[in-house]
Design a protein around this motif. Structure first.
Motif, PDB file in Angstrom:
ATOM      1  N   UNK A 103     -20.734 -15.625  22.735  1.00  0.00           N
ATOM      2  CA  UNK A 103     -20.827 -16.873  21.957  1.00  0.00           C
ATOM      3  C   UNK A 103     -21.494 -16.619  20.603  1.00  0.00           C
ATOM      4  N   UNK A 104     -22.518 -15.773  20.591  1.00  0.00           N
ATOM      5  CA  UNK A 104     -23.205 -15.456  19.340  1.00  0.00           C
ATOM      6  C   UNK A 104     -22.280 -14.683  18.397  1.00  0.00           C
ATOM      7  N   UNK A 105     -21.522 -13.743  18.931  1.00  0.00           N
ATOM      8  CA  UNK A 105     -20.582 -12.982  18.103  1.00  0.00           C
ATOM      9  C   UNK A 105     -19.500 -13.892  17.516  1.00  0.00           C
ATOM     10  N   UNK A 106     -19.034 -14.861  18.292  1.00  0.00           N
ATOM     11  CA  UNK A 106     -18.022 -15.810  17.785  1.00  0.00           C
ATOM     12  C   UNK A 106     -18.629 -16.688  16.686  1.00  0.00           C
ATOM     13  N   UNK A 107     -19.890 -17.066  16.838  1.00  0.00           N
ATOM     14  CA  UNK A 107     -20.576 -17.869  15.824  1.00  0.00           C
ATOM     15  C   UNK A 107     -20.691 -17.090  14.517  1.00  0.00           C
ATOM     16  N   UNK A 108     -20.989 -15.801  14.618  1.00  0.00           N
ATOM     17  CA  UNK A 108     -21.195 -14.967  13.439  1.00  0.00           C
ATOM     18  C   UNK A 108     -19.887 -14.458  12.834  1.00  0.00           C
ATOM     19  N   UNK A 109     -18.768 -14.591  13.536  1.00  0.00           N
ATOM     20  CA  UNK A 109     -17.490 -14.074  13.047  1.00  0.00           C
ATOM     21  C   UNK A 109     -17.033 -14.850  11.810  1.00  0.00           C
TER      22      UNK A 109
END
Length: 200
Positions: free
Chosen positions: A151-157
């Motif tokens: 979820x954090x990686x998707x937020x930062x993408x």
């Protein structure tokens, strides 16, 4: 923690929160009323609150009370006035790049928390070392195979802004396709991640 004789509004809020936590930990009752706590915060008890908004409200009220304490002038209260920002405040930048003219606009922002939407993992296996949130959402009606890391990686993408979401480019003087990315410039000692089950 004991409230002072001249208990402020925040003293009342913290006392009510302390009482709720004590009842949850040591009380025999199966149901705990939060009515007095809500009233101390200035909320209507019958009003539904978003957990993320509630956490922000609680932090704001605590920070305001700590600021009031700093006006007394002693060293302890001056440290207290900056307690929450020193623990939770970070800085991020939103960078938006126009696909046509390649101009990058930057917007800096401070944050005390990051709201992570819980997103679906597209048929990926959970990697070793990733923390499952399955336990937290085992009774919820959502995909429990998500990870906080994913979820954090998707937020930062990087996010493509196209179609109805095109970006108004001040250089081109019209809406253009663009790419927007979040950059974390300054991480706080405690990164407060709020998980959002609902996406609007």
């Amino acid at each position: 923690w004991q409230p002072s004789l001249s208990a402020s509004r925040m003293d009342s809020v913290l006392l009510k929160l302390q009482q709720i936590l004590a009842k949850l930990s040591f009380g025999a009752e199966a149901i705990i009323s939060t009515e007095e706590f809500s009233e101390a915060l200035g909320l209507q008890n019958d009003e539904m609150q978003d957990p993320n908004e509630f956490a922000r409200l609680l932090f704001e009220r605590m920070h305001e009370a700590f600021q009031q304490c700093s006006k007394t002038g002693n060293n302890r209260s001056n440290t207290l006035s900056e307690l929450l920002p020193s623990l939770f405040q970070g800085a991020m930048t939103y960078e938006t790049c126009c696909f046509i003219c390649k101009r990058v606009t930057v917007r800096n922002e401070k944050f005390m928390d990051i709201n992570l939407p819980i997103v679906q993992i597209p048929n990926l296996e959970v990697l070793a070392g990733q923390q499952l949130i399955k336990e937290a959402f085992s009774k919820a009606q959502c995909n429990a195979n998500n990870t906080v890391q994913f979820c954090f990686e998707r937020y930062m993408a990087a996010e493509k802004l196209t179609g109805e979401n095109q970006y108004w480019c001040e250089n081109c003087m019209q809406k253009q396709d663009a790419i927007r990315q979040v950059v974390l410039n300054d991480l706080p000692p405690i990164l407060n991640l709020q998980l959002c089950r609902y996406v609007y």
